[in-house]
Design a protein around this motif. Structure first.
Motif, PDB file in Angstrom:
ATOM      1  N   GLU A  57      42.558  40.051  36.589  1.00  0.00           N
ATOM      2  CA  GLU A  57      43.555  41.111  36.734  1.00  0.00           C
ATOM      3  C   GLU A  57      43.784  41.468  38.197  1.00  0.00           C
ATOM      4  N   ALA A  58      42.698  41.576  38.964  1.00  0.00           N
ATOM      5  CA  ALA A  58      42.842  41.946  40.378  1.00  0.00           C
ATOM      6  C   ALA A  58      43.566  40.856  41.160  1.00  0.00           C
ATOM      7  N   THR A  59      43.268  39.598  40.865  1.00  0.00           N
ATOM      8  CA  THR A  59      43.930  38.504  41.564  1.00  0.00           C
ATOM      9  C   THR A  59      45.432  38.529  41.295  1.00  0.00           C
ATOM     10  N   GLU A  60      45.807  38.797  40.036  1.00  0.00           N
ATOM     11  CA  GLU A  60      47.236  38.862  39.703  1.00  0.00           C
ATOM     12  C   GLU A  60      47.931  39.983  40.468  1.00  0.00           C
ATOM     13  N   VAL A  61      47.301  41.166  40.510  1.00  0.00           N
ATOM     14  CA  VAL A  61      47.914  42.308  41.198  1.00  0.00           C
ATOM     15  C   VAL A  61      48.003  42.062  42.696  1.00  0.00           C
ATOM     16  N   LEU A  62      46.897  41.587  43.297  1.00  0.00           N
ATOM     17  CA  LEU A  62      46.874  41.370  44.741  1.00  0.00           C
ATOM     18  C   LEU A  62      47.853  40.270  45.154  1.00  0.00           C
ATOM     19  N   THR A  63      47.974  39.244  44.335  1.00  0.00           N
ATOM     20  CA  THR A  63      48.916  38.175  44.646  1.00  0.00           C
ATOM     21  C   THR A  63      50.349  38.694  44.559  1.00  0.00           C
ATOM     22  N   ARG A  64      50.627  39.497  43.536  1.00  0.00           N
ATOM     23  CA  ARG A  64      51.980  40.039  43.384  1.00  0.00           C
ATOM     24  C   ARG A  64      52.346  40.920  44.564  1.00  0.00           C
ATOM     25  N   LEU A  65      51.379  41.679  45.075  1.00  0.00           N
ATOM     26  CA  LEU A  65      51.640  42.559  46.219  1.00  0.00           C
ATOM     27  C   LEU A  65      51.494  41.839  47.557  1.00  0.00           C
ATOM     28  N   ASP A  66      51.087  40.556  47.522  1.00  0.00           N
ATOM     29  CA  ASP A  66      50.842  39.782  48.737  1.00  0.00           C
ATOM     30  C   ASP A  66      49.784  40.441  49.606  1.00  0.00           C
ATOM     31  N   VAL A  67      48.818  41.089  48.950  1.00  0.00           N
ATOM     32  CA  VAL A  67      47.747  41.754  49.697  1.00  0.00           C
ATOM     33  C   VAL A  67      46.693  40.762  50.126  1.00  0.00           C
ATOM     34  N   ALA A  68      46.392  39.800  49.252  1.00  0.00           N
ATOM     35  CA  ALA A  68      45.368  38.830  49.604  1.00  0.00           C
ATOM     36  C   ALA A  68      45.821  37.925  50.726  1.00  0.00           C
ATOM     37  N   GLY A  69      47.142  37.840  50.937  1.00  0.00           N
ATOM     38  CA  GLY A  69      47.654  37.010  52.014  1.00  0.00           C
ATOM     39  C   GLY A  69      47.765  35.564  51.590  1.00  0.00           C
ATOM     40  N   SER A  70      48.393  34.773  52.418  1.00  0.00           N
ATOM     41  CA  SER A  70      48.547  33.356  52.126  1.00  0.00           C
ATOM     42  C   SER A  70      48.689  32.604  53.428  1.00  0.00           C
ATOM     43  N   GLY A  71      48.628  31.280  53.349  1.00  0.00           N
ATOM     44  CA  GLY A  71      48.790  30.471  54.538  1.00  0.00           C
ATOM     45  C   GLY A  71      47.489  30.241  55.261  1.00  0.00           C
ATOM     46  N   PRO A  72      47.530  29.502  56.383  1.00  0.00           N
ATOM     47  CA  PRO A  72      46.305  29.096  57.088  1.00  0.00           C
ATOM     48  C   PRO A  72      45.503  30.252  57.648  1.00  0.00           C
ATOM     49  N   VAL A  73      46.169  31.316  58.088  1.00  0.00           N
ATOM     50  CA  VAL A  73      45.436  32.452  58.652  1.00  0.00           C
ATOM     51  C   VAL A  73      44.588  33.120  57.583  1.00  0.00           C
TER      52      VAL A  73
ATOM     53  N   ALA B 106      43.865  48.596  42.251  1.00  0.00           N
ATOM     54  CA  ALA B 106      43.427  47.285  41.750  1.00  0.00           C
ATOM     55  C   ALA B 106      41.993  46.991  42.144  1.00  0.00           C
ATOM     56  N   LEU B 107      41.607  47.391  43.361  1.00  0.00           N
ATOM     57  CA  LEU B 107      40.277  47.065  43.862  1.00  0.00           C
ATOM     58  C   LEU B 107      39.198  47.997  43.320  1.00  0.00           C
ATOM     59  N   ARG B 108      39.551  49.246  43.022  1.00  0.00           N
ATOM     60  CA  ARG B 108      38.522  50.214  42.623  1.00  0.00           C
ATOM     61  C   ARG B 108      37.758  49.772  41.370  1.00  0.00           C
ATOM     62  N   PRO B 109      38.438  49.438  40.279  1.00  0.00           N
ATOM     63  CA  PRO B 109      37.661  49.009  39.105  1.00  0.00           C
ATOM     64  C   PRO B 109      36.957  47.675  39.300  1.00  0.00           C
ATOM     65  N   VAL B 110      37.508  46.822  40.156  1.00  0.00           N
ATOM     66  CA  VAL B 110      36.849  45.537  40.420  1.00  0.00           C
ATOM     67  C   VAL B 110      35.534  45.763  41.146  1.00  0.00           C
ATOM     68  N   GLU B 111      35.562  46.629  42.162  1.00  0.00           N
ATOM     69  CA  GLU B 111      34.340  46.934  42.908  1.00  0.00           C
ATOM     70  C   GLU B 111      33.301  47.561  41.995  1.00  0.00           C
ATOM     71  N   ARG B 112      33.740  48.448  41.120  1.00  0.00           N
ATOM     72  CA  ARG B 112      32.832  49.100  40.180  1.00  0.00           C
ATOM     73  C   ARG B 112      32.216  48.069  39.229  1.00  0.00           C
ATOM     74  N   THR B 113      33.050  47.168  38.734  1.00  0.00           N
ATOM     75  CA  THR B 113      32.565  46.136  37.819  1.00  0.00           C
ATOM     76  C   THR B 113      31.571  45.212  38.515  1.00  0.00           C
ATOM     77  N   ALA B 114      31.840  44.861  39.768  1.00  0.00           N
ATOM     78  CA  ALA B 114      30.941  43.979  40.511  1.00  0.00           C
ATOM     79  C   ALA B 114      29.582  44.639  40.728  1.00  0.00           C
ATOM     80  N   ARG B 115      29.576  45.940  41.031  1.00  0.00           N
ATOM     81  CA  ARG B 115      28.294  46.633  41.201  1.00  0.00           C
ATOM     82  C   ARG B 115      27.526  46.685  39.890  1.00  0.00           C
ATOM     83  N   ARG B 116      28.231  46.956  38.785  1.00  0.00           N
ATOM     84  CA  ARG B 116      27.566  46.988  37.483  1.00  0.00           C
ATOM     85  C   ARG B 116      26.938  45.633  37.172  1.00  0.00           C
ATOM     86  N   ALA B 117      27.665  44.570  37.492  1.00  0.00           N
ATOM     87  CA  ALA B 117      27.158  43.229  37.205  1.00  0.00           C
ATOM     88  C   ALA B 117      25.935  42.905  38.059  1.00  0.00           C
ATOM     89  N   GLN B 118      25.944  43.305  39.331  1.00  0.00           N
ATOM     90  CA  GLN B 118      24.784  43.062  40.183  1.00  0.00           C
ATOM     91  C   GLN B 118      23.551  43.764  39.625  1.00  0.00           C
TER      92      GLN B 118
END
Length: 234
Positions: free
Chosen positions: A126-142, A206-218
């Motif tokens: 879900e986060a990847t879809e949202v970030l890609t749609r917003l072009d937040v993750a960025g693209s290209g060589p940089v 988009a990032l808030r629940p992902v970060e929370r989920t990652a901490r729970r998993a750790q």
């Protein structure tokens, strides 16, 4: 012991029952074992999310301030670290673990390994879809170079689970670390392609629940051995 200390200069423990002052980590672990401690749980709380904590409020408050703690299994004790930088430009790190009473109750919001694995996969998608749609993750060589550099740093600092952990715990921890890489890249790259306030807000949401989920998993991965022992698996 080396896994606990890492590159830190020294770890000491304060407030241990039967000891009047600070003691070294080796002595402290032996004393905890003599007090009946058979395992240690990790807690990674954050404001509004007391992950891995069971109370009382005094211990929770200290743990929330530190954003990490260790809760003993087999004795109603917990440890909260204070981290100090010493030497020129903070080249040495000293840690004092404060021993405090805890409530003997199930830790808050810790999923099973199976739940954590499913939640991570869904949150990452879900986060990847949202970030890609917003072009937040960025693209290209940089952007690719930034991601590669971040992954290299994460790999250097990777913590490997000790022998005896179930294979699923290793998978969950590795996936949580990959999710952490995504969050770190998005955070380090500032606002990325999000040029409006609504897009920036959407990125944060988009990032808030992902970060929370990652901490729970750790926490689920690190604590899996103790949890299995409690269920009588080991």
């Amino acid at each position: 012991m080396l896994a606990i200390v890492g590159e830190d200069a020294v770890h000491r423990v304060e407030g241990l029952p039967g000891e009047s002052g600070q003691v070294g980590l080796t002595l402290a672990l032996g004393r905890l074992r003599a007090l009946g401690v058979t395992g240690l749980r990790v807690a990674l709380p954050a404001p509004g999310h007391p992950l891995g904590l069971s109370g009382p409020p005094e211990f929770n408050a200290r743990a929330l301030e530190a954003e990490e703690a260790v809760v003993c299994h087999g004795a109603a004790l917990g440890l909260v670290p204070d981290v100090y930088e010493a030497g020129p430009e903070g080249v040495q790190v000293e840690v004092v673990w404060h021993v405090l009473p805890v409530r003997e109750a199930p830790p808050a919001d810790v999923p099973s390994l199976g739940e954590a694995e499913r939640e991570l996969a869904e949150a990452l998608r879900e986060a990847t879809e949202v970030l890609t749609r917003l072009d937040v993750a960025g693209s290209g060589p940089v952007a690719e170079a930034a991601i590669d550099a971040y992954r290299a740093r994460a790999e250097r600092g990777r913590e490997v689970l000790a022998p005896g952990y179930p294979p699923r715990a290793v998978r969950v921890l590795e996936l949580a670390q990959r999710v952490g890489t995504l969050i770190g890249v998005a955070t380090e790259r500032g606002h990325g392609g999000a040029v409006s306030s609504s897009e920036i807000s959407a990125r944060r949401e988009a990032l808030r629940p992902v970060e929370r989920t990652a901490r729970r998993a750790q926490v689920a991965a690190y604590n899996s051995v103790v949890e299995e022992r409690e269920r009588g698996v080991r």
